[in-house]
Design a protein around this motif. Structure first.
Motif: not given
Length: 770
Positions: A384-392, A394-401
């Protein structure tokens, strides 16, 4: 899951084991006793079938021989019947000829008038050796037909009414003693056979001094040595005396009577012998036919028995095979069930061991499962902790893209704008270069010209332009005046041409008329010159009021008349002479034709008269026979034939028939059977007029009932004395009058054969059997 699966397998194995035990207990085996009985029955039926098959084979081999024998016997019977029929027909024809000669001669009316027509003729009472009939006829001549009377004194009364032909009578005297013949000569009377002693004396008297010779040569050699009054006769009937020779020829209606009578007797004996042969042949044919039928019946019976045995054998074999197959299947099924039981026992043991092992393994796995569940909970929290970090991330990656996409779009827009600006700059540079060149040229031209010279040139050019424009206006005004004048002249020319056109047509017509008149004048002058006509005298004869058209029409009429007359024929006189000769010839031919026509008309009238007489006689005869036969067929009633017109050659014939108890006005009101009887009476009435040796009737009795069929049968039987009837019938009553029955039967499918039955022989066989 494995434990549950093993439990289910154990339960299924238990059910299967119960089912196999049930099948093993319910397994039925076939009856062994019945199987042994079927085996013995099959062996017995096979033996019987082989024996019957051998008998069928023997009958099939013997059947062609029996058929050949039957066909041979039938051919012999048919040949014997044909020979018998030919002999019978020959004998009947000879008897009919004898009766015709005796009844149709010139003497018959005279004999009937004097009551002598029932007397016995001499030729019926004498017989001679074969081959000497003509000799006896040559010796006796008209005495061959002599009539026997009690006394010759009664013949004196016939002097007042002599017979129309030669006729002889004889009276039988006491028996006399014949004279001894000269040595070396044989009397003709010695050749007579079976002659009554009283008649022998008459024949010895009439044949006295008549001797025989084998041939005419022998008779001529021995004729010179004959005594007075003696003569020799040969087999051919030639007669030789010491001083003459008479050659024989059949020259009267009585010729050949003795030979025919002799032939009739020989034919009668031959017919009797052939009748015996025909009966024997028919018996042999019947025996062969019976043998063939018996063989076929036996073959059919054996074939049916063979078929029955074959069916029984097939049924027994099928049942035996079924029982044997059931026994084998039962054994095989029992073996398979035993194998299944053993296999199911082994599988049960394996399942029990597997279940025990599975239960032990389940306990171990349960402890391991508790440890694994604890580790799983820790891992879930970490996940669950790893999945929260992965979600953040992924959001940062979508803004950069997204920003990267915007930058890429701006870069492409700037690149497009830079390319467009480069193209515009190039075009501007090219335009600047062209303008610079034009600017350089203008500067050079400006340097070359100044203002004073430019103004002077401009003024000169303006003055020249004004003068040219004025001159152009003057030229235009002159051109317009010339154009108006030309238009007026053209209009005047057109009016002149329109006015001159009728004048030109009139001039052309006058020229043509003048030319035609000149040509006609030349033609008329040439014709007058050719005809050597005096022109002045002709002009004086013409009336003053004569018009050329009238004269032309008259000349044309005269020409047509001359053309119709044609050329002058210088040979007309010769042709006239030829025509007259031709006319005389045709007149002679016409006279001959008229005479021939008169002769033909006379012949036609004569033929018509004879035809009317003969037709009327025939009509009366047929009408008489028809009126006589009708009551016989109907048991009463009247019938007649009536002419439907005045002229017998063109008239029709109407049948008037009234059965007893009816008052019908036309035969159309009769029933079908009555119409058939009327037709039979009419046909048999015509048949009585000129009977034929044979008559064929095809199902004439089909529409008749039993009573009418009996009358028809009696009529046919009465007419069968002089005519042989061949009739086709399905009526038993009509078949009873037949002497022989011939039919077609099909005892076997597709095989037809003839069956002939002699009714007399059948009756005899029935009597013998009774």
């Amino acid at each position: 899951e494995r434990a549950r699966a093993l439990a289910q397998q154990a339960q299924a194995l238990e059910l299967r084991l119960q089912r196999v035990h049930g099948e093993r207990r319910g397994l039925q085996r076939p009856d062994g006793v019945r199987l042994e009985d079927l085996t013995r029955q099959v062996e017995r039926i096979e033996g019987e079938r082989d024996a019957v098959d051998a008998r069928v084979l023997e009958l099939n081999e013997a059947l062609p021989e029996l058929q050949s024998a039957q066909q041979h016997a039938q051919r012999e019977a048919q040949a014997a019947a044909h020979d018998l029929g030919a002999t019978t027909a020959r004998a009947q024809a000879l008897r009919a000829l004898q009766d015709k000669v005796m009844t149709e001669g010139r003497l018959q009316p005279w004999l009937a008038r004097h009551g002598l027509d029932q007397l016995t003729r001499l030729w019926t009472c004498i017989h001679i050796e074969a081959g000497w009939e003509n000799a006896l006829e040559a010796a006796l001549r008209e005495r061959l037909g002599a009539l026997q009377v009690r006394s010759l004194d009664a013949m004196a009364g016939f002097a007042a009414d002599p017979p129309p032909a030669k006729l002889a009578f004889y009276a039988a005297p006491e028996t006399g003693v014949p004279q001894a013949p000269p040595p070396g000569l044989q009397p003709l009377s010695d050749l007579l056979r079976d002659v009554d002693p009283t008649l022998r004396a008459v024949l010895d008297d009439w044949l006295a001094h008549v001797y025989v010779a084998e041939s005419l040569d022998q008779a001529l050699r021995r004729g010179t040595a004959l005594p007075r009054g003696a003569w020799l006769v040969t087999r051919d009937g030639h007669a030789v005396s010491a001083h003459g020779v008479s050659l024989y020829a059949p020259d009267s209606e009585q010729s050949g009577l003795l030979a025919r009578a002799q032939e009739i007797e020989n034919l009668e004996r031959q017919r009797k012998a052939q009748l015996l042969l025909a009966d024997d042949a028919r018996q042999r044919a019947a025996q062969a036919d019976a043998a063939l039928h018996a063989a076929r019946a036996q073959l059919a019976a054996e074939t049916r028995r063979l078929q029955g045995l074959t069916q029984q054998l097939h049924g027994a074999q099928v049942e035996q095979i079924k029982l044997q197959q059931l026994a084998r299947e039962a054994e095989a099924r029992a073996g398979r069930l035993d194998a299944d039981l053993a296999e199911l026992g082994a599988q049960g043991e394996e399942l029990a061991a597997a279940r025990a092992e599975s239960e032990a393994r389940f306990d171990d796995l349960d402890a391991e499962l508790a440890q694994a569940q604890q580790a799983q909970a820790d891992l879930d929290a970490e996940v669950q902790r790893v999945q929260a970090r992965v979600g953040d991330a992924r959001a940062q990656l979508r803004g950069l893209e997204q920003r990267q996409g915007e930058c890429a779009y701006a870069i492409r827009s700037l690149q497009q704008r830079a390319a467009d600006a480069a193209r515009v700059a190039g075009t501007a540079r090219e335009q600047i270069g062209a303008l610079q060149l034009r600017l350089d040229d203008a500067a050079a031209e400006w340097q070359r010209l100044d203002d004073a010279s430019a103004q002077a040139g401009l003024q000169d050019a303006l003055h020249a332009q004004a003068a040219a424009e004025q001159q152009l206006q003057e030229q235009r005004r002159g051109h317009d005046a010339l154009t108006a004048r030309l238009r007026a002249l053209d209009e005047a020319r057109l009016r002149a041409e329109r006015d001159a056109e009728p004048l030109r047509a009139a001039i052309t017509a006058r020229q043509l008329d003048a030319q035609e008149a000149r040509l006609q004048g030349e033609q008329y002058a040439a014709q007058l010159a050719e005809a050597e006509v005096d022109v002045d005298a002709l002009a004086a004869q013409l009336p003053e009021s004569a018009r050329p058209e009238q004269l032309a029409r008259e000349a044309q009429r005269l020409q047509r008349d001359l053309g119709a007359l044609g050329a002058v024929n210088l040979a007309a006189l010769d042709e006239l002479g030829q025509a007259r000769a031709r006319k005389q010839f045709l007149d002679a031919q016409l006279a001959d034709l008229q005479q021939a026509a008169s002769t033909l008309e006379a012949a036609i009238q004569k033929i018509d008269a004879e035809t009317r007489a003969q037709l009327l006689q025939t009509f009366d005869a047929v009408n008489g026979h028809f009126g006589r036969l009708f009551p016989d067929l109907f048991g009463g009633g009247t019938a007649r034939l009536v002419m439907t017109g005045d002229e017998i050659l063109d008239a029709g014939v109407q049948v008037m028939a009234q059965p007893p108890g009816k008052r019908n006005s036309t035969i159309h009101l009769l029933s079908g059977g009555e119409k058939a009887l009327v037709a039979i009476a009419l046909v048999f009435g015509i048949f009585h007029l000129n009977p034929a040796p044979f008559c064929i009737l095809d199902e004439v009795d089909a529409p008749l009932d039993d009573a009418n069929t009996e009358r028809f049968a009696r009529l046919v039987e009465a007419m069968s004395d002089a005519t042989q009837f061949l009739f086709i019938s399905h009526n038993k009553i009509a078949m009873e009058m037949a002497e022989q029955l011939v039919g077609v039967t099909m005892q076997e499918q597709g095989v037809s054969r003839l069956v002939a039955v002699d009714m007399e022989q059948a009756a005899r066989m029935a009597d013998n059997a009774a």
